[in-house]
Write a protein that holds these residues in place. Structure first.
Motif, PDB file in Angstrom:
ATOM      1  N   ASP A  96      77.734-106.082 -20.953  1.00  6.73           N
ATOM      2  CA  ASP A  96      78.640-106.964 -21.673  1.00  6.73           C
ATOM      3  C   ASP A  96      77.923-108.311 -21.825  1.00  6.73           C
ATOM      4  OD1 ASP A  96      80.938-107.915 -22.817  1.00  6.73           O
ATOM      5  OD2 ASP A  96      82.033-108.197 -20.941  1.00  6.73           O
ATOM      6  N   SER A  97      78.290-109.081 -22.820  1.00  7.92           N
ATOM      7  CA  SER A  97      77.713-110.417 -22.865  1.00  7.92           C
ATOM      8  C   SER A  97      78.748-111.375 -23.420  1.00  7.92           C
ATOM      9  CB  SER A  97      76.451-110.435 -23.721  1.00  7.92           C
ATOM     10  OG  SER A  97      76.813-110.346 -25.063  1.00  7.92           O
ATOM     11  N   SER A  98      78.604-112.627 -23.046  1.00  8.48           N
ATOM     12  CA  SER A  98      79.568-113.630 -23.482  1.00  8.48           C
ATOM     13  C   SER A  98      78.791-114.904 -23.771  1.00  8.48           C
ATOM     14  CB  SER A  98      80.599-113.833 -22.375  1.00  8.48           C
ATOM     15  OG  SER A  98      80.640-115.163 -21.947  1.00  8.48           O
ATOM     16  N   PRO A  99      79.169-115.630 -24.833  1.00  5.65           N
ATOM     17  CA  PRO A  99      78.447-116.850 -25.171  1.00  5.65           C
ATOM     18  C   PRO A  99      78.452-117.845 -24.004  1.00  5.65           C
ATOM     19  CG  PRO A  99      80.162-116.373 -26.790  1.00  5.65           C
ATOM     20  CD  PRO A  99      80.284-115.355 -25.730  1.00  5.65           C
ATOM     21  N   ALA A 100      79.542-117.873 -23.267  1.00  9.49           N
ATOM     22  CA  ALA A 100      79.637-118.861 -22.200  1.00  9.49           C
ATOM     23  C   ALA A 100      78.969-118.401 -20.918  1.00  9.49           C
ATOM     24  CB  ALA A 100      81.098-119.166 -21.929  1.00  9.49           C
ATOM     25  N   LEU A 101      79.073-117.109 -20.619  1.00  9.58           N
ATOM     26  CA  LEU A 101      78.610-116.640 -19.316  1.00  9.58           C
ATOM     27  C   LEU A 101      77.288-115.892 -19.389  1.00  9.58           C
ATOM     28  CD1 LEU A 101      82.055-115.416 -17.983  1.00  9.58           C
ATOM     29  CD2 LEU A 101      80.872-117.505 -17.365  1.00  9.58           C
ATOM     30  N   GLY A 102      76.816-115.610 -20.569  1.00  8.51           N
ATOM     31  CA  GLY A 102      75.518-114.954 -20.715  1.00  8.51           C
ATOM     32  C   GLY A 102      75.618-113.444 -20.611  1.00  8.51           C
ATOM     33  N   GLN A 103      74.533-112.816 -20.133  1.00  9.36           N
ATOM     34  CA  GLN A 103      74.476-111.368 -20.002  1.00  9.36           C
ATOM     35  C   GLN A 103      75.193-110.936 -18.736  1.00  9.36           C
ATOM     36  OE1 GLN A 103      73.086-109.241 -22.194  1.00  9.36           O
ATOM     37  NE2 GLN A 103      72.685-111.023 -23.514  1.00  9.36           N
ATOM     38  N   GLY A 104      76.008-109.903 -18.850  1.00  7.56           N
ATOM     39  CA  GLY A 104      76.705-109.425 -17.657  1.00  7.56           C
ATOM     40  C   GLY A 104      77.161-107.997 -17.858  1.00  7.56           C
ATOM     41  N   TRP A 105      78.214-107.599 -17.171  1.00  2.00           N
ATOM     42  CA  TRP A 105      78.705-106.232 -17.222  1.00  2.00           C
ATOM     43  C   TRP A 105      80.230-106.219 -17.308  1.00  2.00           C
ATOM     44  CZ3 TRP A 105      75.118-108.370 -14.175  1.00  2.00           C
ATOM     45  CH2 TRP A 105      73.812-107.888 -14.290  1.00  2.00           C
ATOM     46  N   ARG A 106      80.747-105.171 -17.923  1.00  2.00           N
ATOM     47  CA  ARG A 106      82.185-104.919 -17.906  1.00  2.00           C
ATOM     48  C   ARG A 106      82.355-103.769 -16.917  1.00  2.00           C
ATOM     49  NH1 ARG A 106      86.223-108.119 -19.174  1.00  2.00           N
ATOM     50  NH2 ARG A 106      88.117-106.915 -19.265  1.00  2.00           N
ATOM     51  N   VAL A 107      83.117-103.984 -15.871  1.00  2.00           N
ATOM     52  CA  VAL A 107      83.201-102.967 -14.821  1.00  2.00           C
ATOM     53  C   VAL A 107      84.642-102.478 -14.677  1.00  2.00           C
ATOM     54  CG1 VAL A 107      82.672-102.455 -12.408  1.00  2.00           C
ATOM     55  CG2 VAL A 107      81.272-104.089 -13.653  1.00  2.00           C
ATOM     56  N   GLY A 108      84.809-101.161 -14.628  1.00  2.00           N
ATOM     57  CA  GLY A 108      86.134-100.569 -14.470  1.00  2.00           C
ATOM     58  C   GLY A 108      86.386-100.217 -13.009  1.00  2.00           C
ATOM     59  N   PHE A 109      87.600-100.516 -12.526  1.00  2.00           N
ATOM     60  CA  PHE A 109      87.960-100.260 -11.124  1.00  2.00           C
ATOM     61  C   PHE A 109      89.253 -99.460 -11.045  1.00  2.00           C
ATOM     62  CE2 PHE A 109      85.745-104.304 -11.328  1.00  2.00           C
ATOM     63  CZ  PHE A 109      84.759-104.140 -10.370  1.00  2.00           C
ATOM     64  N   LEU A 110      89.508 -98.915  -9.845  1.00  2.00           N
ATOM     65  CA  LEU A 110      90.741 -98.150  -9.655  1.00  2.00           C
ATOM     66  C   LEU A 110      91.938 -99.044  -9.367  1.00  2.00           C
ATOM     67  CD1 LEU A 110      89.247 -95.333  -7.453  1.00  2.00           C
ATOM     68  CD2 LEU A 110      89.727 -95.279  -9.887  1.00  2.00           C
ATOM     69  N   GLY A 111      91.677-100.292  -9.023  1.00  2.00           N
ATOM     70  CA  GLY A 111      92.768-101.218  -8.734  1.00  2.00           C
ATOM     71  C   GLY A 111      92.177-102.522  -8.263  1.00  2.00           C
ATOM     72  N   LEU A 112      93.066-103.492  -7.952  1.00  2.00           N
ATOM     73  CA  LEU A 112      92.555-104.811  -7.574  1.00  2.00           C
ATOM     74  C   LEU A 112      91.872-104.823  -6.222  1.00  2.00           C
ATOM     75  CD1 LEU A 112      94.845-107.766  -8.531  1.00  2.00           C
ATOM     76  CD2 LEU A 112      92.781-106.924  -9.605  1.00  2.00           C
ATOM     77  N   LEU A 113      92.370-104.005  -5.293  1.00  2.00           N
ATOM     78  CA  LEU A 113      91.737-103.966  -3.982  1.00  2.00           C
ATOM     79  C   LEU A 113      90.318-103.415  -4.128  1.00  2.00           C
ATOM     80  CD1 LEU A 113      91.950-104.290  -0.881  1.00  2.00           C
ATOM     81  CD2 LEU A 113      92.673-101.922  -0.785  1.00  2.00           C
TER      82      LEU A 113
END
Ligand code: GTP
Length: 602
Positions: free
Chosen positions: A328-345
């Motif tokens: 994933d990438s964002s103009p403000a935060l640069g190069q990164g990742w979009r990560v999927g999880f099973l829940g907040l914990l």
């Protein structure tokens, strides 16, 4: 080893009903560890697990036990209890023929007890119903037996009673494991084939796998290949986990063992390890289907740390097959990742493990559930190939004029609560846009309620709110109920007119005003005063729904030093500038990074 003397089993239970404590006793009785008070949750190896007192990873222990003068090999697979880690449970039961179904004799049946029972049933596993904590003065085994009978049709005379803490009844339980659970049904004379149920990264030896041997046998040094490709590897490492590694030369069908083919040897969950000569065709590894409940962006706090974070995420994802990682990438935060999880914990634990096990610090964006849209006219938008698309990042939601229909994910929530809280629980669920389903009595004091609820109303803080409403007595678990049509819009947050990408959310239209007001007032509380005035706006389709202002203020950390000691003054200024690094800067406004998650909690 004789396959008829192998038993593969797992302990399943609601969180805190005593799985880890029982595992400790089993390790003691079978001589793996010396009896004593210091054996607390021996199988909980990870630092997060010890700090939080919860099991995150399923761990295996192969135990020797002599019964009626015969040697048995008992493979215990310890499993996590929390809903977020239920895919670890699903994975471990695949290698099992039976489960110890543990229920706290004091608390009785809880929401997750219902979930793990149906999991065991669905997988046709032999269930050994066992009441734990019978040493507690308030334990009421007869009542809990009646609950088991009424909800699951379990006959009271098949239920065992133990105290995992004191060790009472544990030898009888082991005998029940041997007599009630069948030996694995495997084909010893066929070529070697093992399915991979877990993997982890070892600094020196590469990828190590936990494997369940489904047929044949294998020896160290033999040529093997993965089901997913034709390349030849040599089996370098073979060991029993007791839970410490005990290297062995040969393993046979029915066993659960650790295998590894060296640093370039590969291996992933869902793949199979085969004898090199195997006639089996190449098949893409099919990791167990995991449904991600929340997505968040993960970015390095500084782009110079991108490689280090990338490495850390890759290694951790190997050990946590429940996460999904895309770039994933964002103009403000640069190069990164979009990560999927099973829940907040799960998300929390993942970032804590990144930091503790891989020394990687990261910025997280606001978590979002996945939404689905149906696009108007089949190829209206380039980035979406089909007519339907899953939106895991609110920033990617196309303009409303291009969308035919919105869908949001729903779950069936199961709540077990004392009857006096039925009213409060109903109000909470209806307030969260829930629809009630018929409820059923657990006994005369407890009831099991079910609701169809939007996932977005459940993931963030539902569990905590439910606990505090019911003085901690209600328990909650949920199961996927697919996508339902919904009415949604994208809401943005502007700070001094600039978009804060991390705070863009997708909101149900009935919640717009409420969420907008909540978000802006919370941000006002959380953003420290700055040198300039800060305007916070929640905006939908160009319309400002809510606005807050933070007045300008100058923070002079050295003011109280009367211009005295120069080195002291410099040190303070340095501390202040280091503090700033932990901030995200938007239009020169500094926002503490934890704001992005905290602001969404109610
Ligand atoms: P997770 O790993 O988080 O799912 O929890 P768990 O099910 O493994 O529970 P754990 O073994 O950590 O036990 C939870 C608490 O119950 C601990 O404080 C234990 O000491 C206590 N406990 C476990 N078994 C017994 C028992 O037989 N009697 C009493 N009195 N306490 C017990």
């Amino acid at each position: 080893i004789d396959v008829s003397k192998i038993r593969n089993f797992s302990i399943v239970a609601h969180v805190d009903h005593g799985k880890s404590t029982l595992a400790d006793r089993l390790l003691e009785i079978t001589g793996v560890i010396k009896p004593g008070n210091e054996n607390k949750q021996v199988l909980d190896k990870l630092q997060v697990e010890r700090e939080r007192g919860i099991t995150v990873k399923a761990v295996t222990a192969s135990l020797n036990y002599t019964y009626n003068n015969e040697q048995y090999l008992l493979n215990l697979i310890d499993t996590p209890g929390h809903v977020d880690f239920s895919n670890e449970v699903v994975r471990s039961v695949r290698a099992c023929q039976g489960v110890i179904f543990l229920v706290d004799a004091n608390e009785g049946i809880q929401a997750q007890t219902v979930a793990v029972h149906s999991l065991a049933k669905r997988n046709n596993l032999v269930i050994i119903p066992t009441l734990n904590k019978v040493d507690l003065p308030r334990a009421n085994p007869e009542n809990v037996k009646a609950q088991l009978k009424s909800l699951f049709h379990i006959e009271p005379d098949t239920v065992l009673s133990i105290s995992a803490k004191k060790g009472w009844g544990v030898p009888e339980l082991i005998e029940a494991v041997i007599s009630r659970i069948p030996a694995p049904t495997v084909e010893v004379n066929k070529p070697f084939r093992a399915s991979i149920i877990d993997t982890w990264h070892d600094k020196f030896r590469g990828i190590m796998c936990l494997a369940y041997i489904e047929s044949g046998s294998v020896e160290v040094g033999e040529n093997v290949r993965w089901r997913s490709d034709s390349k030849q590897h040599v089996l370098k490492y073979l060991a029993l986990l007791r839970p410490h590694e005990e290297p062995i030369k040969k393993a046979v069908a029915g066993q659960v063992v650790m295998v590894g083919c060296g640093p370039k040897g590969g291996g992933c969950v869902g793949d199979e390890l085969l004898s090199f000569e195997s006639a089996d065709g190449i098949k893409v590894a099919s990791a167990p289907a995991v449904k991600h409940m929340v997505y968040a962006g993960i970015f390095p706090s500084d782009q110079s740390q991108h490689t280090q974070l990338s490495d850390a995420i890759r290694k951790l994802a190997l050990n946590d097959s429940a996460v999904s990682v895309t770039v994933d990438s964002s103009p403000a935060l640069g190069q990164g990742w979009r990560v999927g999880f099973l829940g907040l914990l799960h998300l929390d634990v993942f970032t804590q493990r990144l930091l503790q096990e891989h020394k990687a610090e990261a910025i997280l964006t606001a978590p979002s559930v996945p939404y689905k849209i149906k696009v108007k006219g089949s190829k209206a938008i380039k980035q979406f190939k089909g007519e339907e698309a899953i939106i895991t990042n609110p920033l990617q939601l196309p303009d409303s004029q291009n969308i035919e229909e919105y869908y949001e994910p729903f779950v069936i929530g199961t709540i077990i609560t004392p009857v006096e809280y039925i009213g409060a629980v109903t109000t909470l669920c209806v307030d969260r846009r829930g629809t009630p389903l018929p409820s059923s009595a657990v006994d005369d004091k407890m009831t099991m309620m079910q609701f169809i609820l939007p996932l977005s109303e459940v993931v963030i803080d539902f569990h905590d709110t439910l606990k505090s409403l019911t003085s901690g007595f209600a328990s909650f678990d949920y199961q996927d109920h697919g996508f339902h049509p919904s009415s949604l819009v994208r809401m943005d947050v502007l700070i001094n007119g600039l978009l804060v990408e991390e705070l863009t959310t997708i909101v149900h239209t009935s919640r717009l005003e409420y969420n907008a007001r909540k978000l802006t007032t919370k941000l006002k509380e959380m953003i420290p005063r700055q040198m300039v005035q800060v305007a916070i706006q929640a905006v939908v389709g160009g319309k400002v729904l809510s606005r807050e202002t933070i007045k300008a203020y100058r923070k002079d950390v050295t003011a109280k030093l009367y211009g005295g000691d120069v080195t002291r003054r410099k040190k303070l200024l340095k501390q202040q500038s280091e503090g700033k690094k932990k901030m995200r800067s938007i239009a020169n406004i500094k926002i503490p990074r934890n704001t992005f998650i905290d602001v969404l909690k109610r």
